[in-house]
Design an enzyme around this catalytic site. Structure first.
Site, PDB file in Angstrom:
ATOM      1  N   LYS A 190       6.059  -8.963  70.496  1.00 42.21           N
ATOM      2  CA  LYS A 190       6.618 -10.284  70.866  1.00 42.21           C
ATOM      3  C   LYS A 190       7.112 -10.920  69.569  1.00 42.21           C
ATOM      4  O   LYS A 190       6.341 -11.499  68.801  1.00 42.21           O
ATOM      5  CB  LYS A 190       5.512 -11.136  71.509  1.00 42.21           C
ATOM      6  N   GLU A 265      -2.787 -12.568  59.701  1.00 42.43           N
ATOM      7  CA  GLU A 265      -2.108 -12.822  58.422  1.00 42.43           C
ATOM      8  C   GLU A 265      -1.500 -14.211  58.527  1.00 42.43           C
ATOM      9  O   GLU A 265      -0.543 -14.410  59.276  1.00 42.43           O
ATOM     10  CB  GLU A 265      -1.007 -11.782  58.181  1.00 42.43           C
ATOM     11  N   CYS A 299       5.176 -16.460  52.710  1.00 41.70           N
ATOM     12  CA  CYS A 299       3.746 -16.773  52.795  1.00 41.70           C
ATOM     13  C   CYS A 299       3.066 -16.723  51.426  1.00 41.70           C
ATOM     14  O   CYS A 299       2.144 -17.482  51.162  1.00 41.70           O
ATOM     15  CB  CYS A 299       3.052 -15.828  53.766  1.00 41.70           C
ATOM     16  N   GLU A 397       0.798 -26.368  53.583  1.00 43.28           N
ATOM     17  CA  GLU A 397       1.881 -25.397  53.417  1.00 43.28           C
ATOM     18  C   GLU A 397       3.205 -26.043  53.846  1.00 43.28           C
ATOM     19  O   GLU A 397       3.372 -26.426  55.004  1.00 43.28           O
ATOM     20  CB  GLU A 397       1.604 -24.153  54.271  1.00 43.28           C
TER      21      GLU A 397
HETATM   22  P1  NAD Z   1       4.052 -19.458  64.166  1.00 46.01           P
HETATM   23  O1  NAD Z   1       2.577 -19.367  64.124  1.00 46.01           O
HETATM   24  O2  NAD Z   1       4.671 -20.702  64.646  1.00 46.01           O
HETATM   25  O3  NAD Z   1       4.641 -18.299  65.121  1.00 46.01           O
HETATM   26  C1  NAD Z   1       4.377 -16.949  64.882  1.00 46.01           C
HETATM   27  C2  NAD Z   1       4.465 -16.181  66.193  1.00 46.01           C
HETATM   28  O4  NAD Z   1       3.416 -16.619  67.054  1.00 46.01           O
HETATM   29  C3  NAD Z   1       5.758 -16.390  66.967  1.00 46.01           C
HETATM   30  O5  NAD Z   1       6.160 -15.163  67.529  1.00 46.01           O
HETATM   31  C4  NAD Z   1       5.350 -17.376  68.045  1.00 46.01           C
HETATM   32  O6  NAD Z   1       6.153 -17.303  69.207  1.00 46.01           O
HETATM   33  C5  NAD Z   1       3.940 -16.898  68.339  1.00 46.01           C
HETATM   34  N1  NAD Z   1       3.058 -17.887  68.987  1.00 46.01           N
HETATM   35  C6  NAD Z   1       3.078 -19.241  68.840  1.00 46.01           C
HETATM   36  N2  NAD Z   1       2.104 -19.795  69.618  1.00 46.01           N
HETATM   37  C7  NAD Z   1       1.462 -18.773  70.233  1.00 46.01           C
HETATM   38  C8  NAD Z   1       0.379 -18.695  71.153  1.00 46.01           C
HETATM   39  N3  NAD Z   1      -0.252 -19.792  71.597  1.00 46.01           N
HETATM   40  N4  NAD Z   1      -0.019 -17.477  71.589  1.00 46.01           N
HETATM   41  C9  NAD Z   1       0.592 -16.357  71.153  1.00 46.01           C
HETATM   42  N5  NAD Z   1       1.641 -16.362  70.304  1.00 46.01           N
HETATM   43  C10 NAD Z   1       2.065 -17.558  69.840  1.00 46.01           C
HETATM   44  O7  NAD Z   1       4.560 -19.063  62.712  1.00 46.01           O
HETATM   45  P2  NAD Z   1       6.055 -19.114  62.153  1.00 46.01           P
HETATM   46  O8  NAD Z   1       6.444 -20.539  61.972  1.00 46.01           O
HETATM   47  O9  NAD Z   1       6.903 -18.217  62.977  1.00 46.01           O
HETATM   48  O10 NAD Z   1       5.875 -18.403  60.719  1.00 46.01           O
HETATM   49  C11 NAD Z   1       5.587 -19.066  59.543  1.00 46.01           C
HETATM   50  C12 NAD Z   1       4.107 -18.932  59.201  1.00 46.01           C
HETATM   51  O11 NAD Z   1       3.759 -17.565  59.065  1.00 46.01           O
HETATM   52  C13 NAD Z   1       3.747 -19.561  57.862  1.00 46.01           C
HETATM   53  O12 NAD Z   1       2.538 -20.251  57.993  1.00 46.01           O
HETATM   54  C14 NAD Z   1       3.564 -18.365  56.934  1.00 46.01           C
HETATM   55  O13 NAD Z   1       2.741 -18.570  55.825  1.00 46.01           O
HETATM   56  C15 NAD Z   1       2.997 -17.359  57.877  1.00 46.01           C
HETATM   57  N6  NAD Z   1       3.181 -16.000  57.361  1.00 46.01           N
HETATM   58  C16 NAD Z   1       2.090 -15.324  56.885  1.00 46.01           C
HETATM   59  C17 NAD Z   1       2.236 -14.040  56.354  1.00 46.01           C
HETATM   60  C18 NAD Z   1       1.058 -13.271  55.832  1.00 46.01           C
HETATM   61  O14 NAD Z   1       1.176 -12.062  55.687  1.00 46.01           O
HETATM   62  N7  NAD Z   1      -0.075 -13.897  55.536  1.00 46.01           N
HETATM   63  C19 NAD Z   1       3.510 -13.461  56.294  1.00 46.01           C
HETATM   64  C20 NAD Z   1       4.601 -14.187  56.788  1.00 46.01           C
HETATM   65  C21 NAD Z   1       4.416 -15.460  57.325  1.00 46.01           C
END
Ligand code: NAD
Length: 506
Positions: A190, A265, A299, A397
């Site tokens: 997804k 992550e 990240c 962040e």
């Molecule tokens: P997000 O959490 O908003 O969304 C990530 C994914 O989760 C999307 O596909 C979204 O549709 C899905 N999602 C959202 N709510 C959900 C739910 N209730 N149930 C299941 N799935 C759900 O994150 P984002 O804004 O897309 O990405 C940015 C974030 O990701 C930042 O905080 C960044 O630091 C983090 N990130 C971490 C790493 C790492 O390796 N630690 C790498 C890249 C990004």
């Protein structure tokens, strides 16, 4: 008059077809037939329409993946044959590198010179895990006196749900898909709703590679519907998630009812510490690249830069000069260094943090967004000078091209500040004192520390964070041993060990 970059992008839109789900080896509309707009971050215009997955689409994809795992050829195939498919995916990504890098830049606003490098890395993810599984995925055996040989084998889990963010979509998706498939699982991905194009491309590549139907599936859509349905599905054995910390915690709660294995992550607020004896030129290059590459939507970005008070004035002057010269522009222009943020809402969030920083007492020094780009989601590279670690802009962040600069005097003080934050993803230490370098690297509470280096990562090394930055590790052998497989122990009696004889007449 229209800016030339925007004109280039408008003609690019027309080439991108609408996106469908990929379920059981076919590209299909969702059951409900609904779709949503995919917006270009550079122009804020619609690129195309994307199928909006709901529970029934997730059910269908999970059913297909379960069938493929339990009854398809994937699980019983010889490892060498399975790895041929995995390597074929890598070769096809290489063949399509230009197209994938283009789609990623168009969809996310990341500069194309950077998406190209990430795409090459994505192909390597498949080759790496093909090699890793063949060479390393073996168990242990123990001879227990003369009575037993015990040995372990590593079994795939079944259907794995992968949920990914928009900030480096293709790279992060392949980093999960490659080990999941190489170890013999089947997958439902997804992808983030804001960046569906390269996940769709990955489905095309995997389709072309000829994987058996149902082994790899993609359901597009929103987190609260499609993502949540995947998390709650009883036939999904594990969820590998990358995204925000708050989302990670919701997913953990929601996966509790079906006792899923989860890997998290999450976000970061990583410190970059420069001591006065550091190689300041190289530290400057690394500090600037580490926060302003990938539009700051990274990240592991070094969003908090700690400068020793004796070198702070000269380092800040050099930072100001760099910030003024970073090339802001069309993500499809190979010369662009900083592109637009993913969407208006995120742009507004980052802007509001810069306003907050000023209210909190920081001086904001910014690059200049060219006049013709002012309508876009461009936040210029921004330095927050005179920042204090306890300010909200140093604790939360921001996920944009914003560097907070904090002064320190002693080693103890800077370690305390570096650790005084909820996150613990990465850290960077710059000093030519070898003992101090290791001491500080050991003391900073983060999953990954770099000494005198930018964020260069070898695929064999574990990746992940402590505290609110995550649970578990990805990469290297961690992915295949600790997440995508489970050990099974076989106890073999080779002698006559003692068995109690309950109920036997003497
Ligand atoms: P997000 O959490 O908003 O969304 C990530 C994914 O989760 C999307 O596909 C979204 O549709 C899905 N999602 C959202 N709510 C959900 C739910 N209730 N149930 C299941 N799935 C759900 O994150 P984002 O804004 O897309 O990405 C940015 C974030 O990701 C930042 O905080 C960044 O630091 C983090 N990130 C971490 C790493 C790492 O390796 N630690 C790498 C890249 C990004």
């Amino acid at each position: 008059m229209e800016n030339q970059g925007i004109a280039v992008q408008k003609s690019a839109h027309k080439q991108v077809d609408d996106v469908q789900h990929y379920i059981n080896g076919k590209f299909v509309e969702g059951r409900s037939g609904t779709s949503f707009d995919n917006i270009n971050p550079f122009t804020n215009e619609v690129i195309n329409r994307v199928a909006e997955g709901r529970q029934e689409d997730v059910n269908e994809a999970v059913m297909a993946a379960k069938r493929a795992f339990e009854h398809g050829p994937w699980g019983t195939m010889k490892v060498e044959a399975r790895m041929k498919y995995i390597n074929r995916i890598a070769d096809l990504i290489d063949e399509e590198i230009e197209e994938i890098a283009f789609l990623e830049a168009l969809d996310t606003g990341l500069p194309i010179s950077q998406t190209k490098k990430m795409t090459a890395r994505a192909a390597e993810n498949f080759r790496f895990y093909a090699r890793m599984v063949q060479a390393k995925l073996h168990g242990e055996s123990y001879l227990v006196d003369k009575e037993f040989i015990n040995y372990t084998i590593y079994k795939p889990l079944g259907v794995i749900g992968l949920i990914t963010p928009w900030n480096a979509p293709f790279m992060l998706e392949t980093w999960k898909v490659a080990p999941a498939l190489a170890t013999g699982n089947t997958v439902v991905l997804k992808p983030a709703e804001l960046s569906p194009l390269t996940a769709n491309k990955l489905a095309e590549v995997i389709h072309k590679a000829g994987l058996p139907e149902g082994v790899f599936n993609v359901v597009h859509g929103f987190g609260e519907t499609a993502g949540a349905a995947l998390v709650a599905h009883p036939d999904v054995k594990a969820i590998s998630f990358t995204g925000e910390t708050t989302t990670g915690s919701i997913i953990m709660k929601n996966s509790a009812d079906t006792l899923k294995k989860v890997s998290m992550e999450l976000g970061g607020k990583s410190p970059f510490i420069v001591f006065e004896d550091a190689d300041l030129e190289r530290a400057l290059d690394a500090a600037v690249w580490g926060i302003f590459s990938f539009n700051g939507e990274r990240c592991t970005a070094n969003s908090r830069v700690f400068l020793h008070k004796n070198i702070k004035p000269q380092f800040v002057e050099a930072l100001k000069e760099r910030v003024a010269n970073i090339k802001i522009g069309d993500p499809l222009d190979p010369a662009t260094q900083l592109g637009p943020l993913i969407e208006k809402a995120h742009f507004n969030k980052v802007q509001s943090y810069i306003e907050l920083a000023k209210e909190e007492g920081c001086e904001a020094v910014q690059g200049i967004v060219p006049e013709e780009l002012r309508e876009g989601n461009f936040v210029p590279p921004t330095l927050l000078l005179n920042a204090k670690n306890e300010m909200r802009v140093c604790q939360e962040e921001i996920f944009g091209p914003v560097m907070a600069v904090i002064e320190f005097e002693t080693e103890e003080e800077v370690i305390a500040m570096a650790n005084d934050v909820r996150y613990g993803l990465a850290g960077y230490v710059w000093t030519n004192d070898i003992k101090k370098a290791h001491r500080v690297a050991h003391a900073v509470d983060a999953g990954m520390l770099w000494i005198n280096a930018q964020n260069v990562r070898d695929l064999r090394i574990p990746f992940g964070g402590t505290k609110d930055s995550g649970i578990g590790r990805e990469g290297g052998h961690y992915a295949i041993f600790e997440f995508y497989t489970e050990p099974k122990v076989i106890h073999v009696a080779i002698g006559d060990h003692h068995i109690p004889q309950f109920g036997k007449k003497k």
